[in-house]
Scaffold this motif. Structure first.
Motif, short mmCIF file in Angstrom:
data_model
loop_
_atom_site.label_atom_id
_atom_site.label_comp_id
_atom_site.label_asym_id
_atom_site.label_seq_id
_atom_site.Cartn_x
_atom_site.Cartn_y
_atom_site.Cartn_z
N SER A 67 40.10 52.25 46.90
CA SER A 67 40.40 53.30 45.93
C SER A 67 39.13 53.79 45.27
CB SER A 67 41.40 52.82 44.89
OG SER A 67 40.75 52.07 43.92
N SER A 68 39.05 55.08 45.12
CA SER A 68 37.93 55.66 44.39
C SER A 68 38.48 56.64 43.36
CB SER A 68 36.97 56.40 45.33
OG SER A 68 37.57 57.57 45.82
N TYR A 69 39.78 56.86 43.46
CA TYR A 69 40.42 57.83 42.56
C TYR A 69 41.34 57.11 41.59
CZ TYR A 69 39.32 62.34 44.66
OH TYR A 69 38.70 63.48 45.07
N GLY A 70 41.35 57.58 40.37
CA GLY A 70 42.37 57.13 39.42
C GLY A 70 43.48 58.14 39.51
N LYS A 71 44.07 58.46 38.41
CA LYS A 71 45.15 59.44 38.40
C LYS A 71 44.60 60.85 38.45
CE LYS A 71 49.63 57.98 36.80
NZ LYS A 71 50.65 58.13 35.79
N GLU A 72 43.35 61.00 38.02
CA GLU A 72 42.76 62.34 37.96
C GLU A 72 42.40 62.81 39.37
OE1 GLU A 72 41.28 59.74 35.97
OE2 GLU A 72 42.90 60.23 34.58
N SER A 73 42.13 64.09 39.49
CA SER A 73 41.78 64.62 40.81
C SER A 73 40.26 64.64 41.03
CB SER A 73 42.38 66.01 40.98
OG SER A 73 42.00 66.85 39.93
N GLU A 74 39.52 63.88 40.24
CA GLU A 74 38.07 63.80 40.40
C GLU A 74 37.67 62.37 40.75
OE1 GLU A 74 35.48 66.09 40.18
OE2 GLU A 74 37.08 67.57 40.22
N THR A 75 36.71 62.22 41.63
CA THR A 75 36.28 60.87 42.03
C THR A 75 35.42 60.22 40.95
OG1 THR A 75 35.24 59.55 43.74
CG2 THR A 75 34.22 61.66 43.27
N SER A 76 35.49 58.88 40.92
CA SER A 76 34.67 58.14 39.96
C SER A 76 33.36 57.71 40.60
CB SER A 76 35.43 56.91 39.48
OG SER A 76 35.76 56.10 40.59
N GLY A 77 33.33 57.69 41.94
CA GLY A 77 32.13 57.22 42.63
C GLY A 77 32.13 55.72 42.82
N VAL A 78 33.02 55.03 42.12
CA VAL A 78 33.11 53.58 42.25
C VAL A 78 34.26 53.27 43.22
CG1 VAL A 78 33.48 51.39 41.05
CG2 VAL A 78 32.31 53.28 39.89
N VAL A 79 33.92 52.61 44.34
CA VAL A 79 34.93 52.32 45.35
C VAL A 79 35.27 50.84 45.31
CG1 VAL A 79 35.44 52.44 47.81
CG2 VAL A 79 33.96 54.16 46.77
N THR A 80 36.55 50.51 45.31
CA THR A 80 36.94 49.11 45.36
C THR A 80 37.87 48.87 46.55
OG1 THR A 80 38.73 49.59 43.80
CG2 THR A 80 36.74 48.61 42.88
N LEU A 81 37.73 47.67 47.12
CA LEU A 81 38.55 47.27 48.25
C LEU A 81 39.83 46.66 47.69
CD1 LEU A 81 38.56 47.00 51.34
CD2 LEU A 81 37.50 44.77 51.07
N LYS A 82 40.96 47.25 48.03
CA LYS A 82 42.23 46.76 47.49
C LYS A 82 43.04 45.94 48.48
CE LYS A 82 44.29 50.33 45.58
NZ LYS A 82 45.05 51.13 44.62
N LYS A 83 42.82 46.20 49.78
CA LYS A 83 43.49 45.41 50.81
C LYS A 83 42.56 45.32 52.00
CE LYS A 83 47.45 45.28 53.93
NZ LYS A 83 46.64 44.77 55.07
N ASP A 84 42.36 44.08 52.46
CA ASP A 84 41.42 43.86 53.56
C ASP A 84 42.17 43.51 54.84
OD1 ASP A 84 39.02 43.55 54.87
OD2 ASP A 84 38.25 41.97 53.56
N ILE A 85 41.47 43.55 55.97
CA ILE A 85 42.05 43.07 57.22
C ILE A 85 41.78 41.58 57.31
CG2 ILE A 85 41.91 45.20 58.57
CD1 ILE A 85 39.17 44.33 59.57
N ASP A 86 42.58 40.87 58.12
CA ASP A 86 42.32 39.43 58.24
C ASP A 86 41.90 39.04 59.66
OD1 ASP A 86 44.79 39.77 59.37
OD2 ASP A 86 45.88 38.86 57.68
N THR A 87 41.50 40.06 60.45
CA THR A 87 41.00 39.77 61.79
C THR A 87 39.51 40.08 61.85
OG1 THR A 87 41.62 42.02 62.39
CG2 THR A 87 43.15 40.29 63.02
N SER A 88 38.83 39.44 62.79
CA SER A 88 37.40 39.68 62.95
C SER A 88 37.17 40.97 63.76
CB SER A 88 36.75 38.50 63.68
OG SER A 88 35.42 38.86 64.04
N ILE A 89 36.21 41.75 63.32
CA ILE A 89 35.88 42.98 64.05
C ILE A 89 34.52 42.85 64.73
CG2 ILE A 89 37.28 44.53 62.64
CD1 ILE A 89 34.49 45.22 61.26
#
Ligand code: IMP
Ligand code: MG
Length: 179
Positions: A67-89
């Protein structure tokens, strides 16, 4: 819901034709290679579902949420990982399937993360791109459509979690997101 749409930007027919085109390009580019498609929740899900049905080579599907967006339609520039994969790539070819590249922060962050995990290659497949809004330089490998600087919804894209189920991409009326 339809009352909130200013105009249709990309029709169902155009989306169908474009997903066919991109999927055959991908099938050709990764022939004989190991391929993992990572759909980005939630916006990229409709596009990812349509595109994988048209990919004709063996592949796996995974999902991540950022996620990089809150409720607003402008980006914050701060990206967070909310769900990861559990397999090796490691050693595998990855295609990230996203709804829209706007500032580019999200895809910049994800590409680095996946390369740090030793993917053999990381490509970006985005339905939409808004080049006029780019804040960071980013290479896009497969692009559906370039769109003007307007807020768009539908075919996975939301405003405040709504409109994702519209079968087309449309411009949201300004009064809806500025109130
Ligand atoms: P970026 O990190 O600024 O490139 O942000 C990309 C994300 O912003 C996308 O995955 C969307 O969730 C969201 N986004 C950017 N523009 C729009 C838009 O016009 N409509 C809906 N979501 C958007
Ligand atoms: Mg998104």
């Amino acid at each position: 819901m339809l009352n909130d749409i200013e105009r249709i930007l990309i029709s169902e027919e155009e989306l169908d034709a474009k997903t066919s085109e991109l999927a055959s390009e991908i099938s050709e580019d990764f022939k004989g290679e190991e391929l993992i498609v990572i759909g980005i929740l939630k916006g990229g899900v409709v596009f990812a579902a349509d595109i994988i049905k048209k990919i004709s080579i063996p592949m796996e599907i995974e999902f991540m949420a950022v996620s990089s967006y809150g409720k607003e339609s402008e980006t914050s520039g701060v990206v967070t990982l909310k769900k990861d994969i559990d397999t090796s790539i490691a050693g595998k070819n990855v295609i990230v399937v996203e709804d829209i590249v706007d500032s580019g922060y999200t895809m910049k962050y994800l590409t680095k993360l996946l390369l740090d995990r030793h993917a053999k290659s990381v490509k970006i497949c985005t339905l939409l791109s808004k080049p006029s809004r780019r804040k960071v330089e980013i290479d896009l490998d497969y692009v559906g459509f370039e769109v003007p600087d307007e807020f768009v919804v539908g075919y996975g894209l939301d405003f405040d979690e709504k409109y994702r189920n519209l079968p087309f991409v449309g411009v949201l009326k300004r009064e809806v997101y500025s109130k």
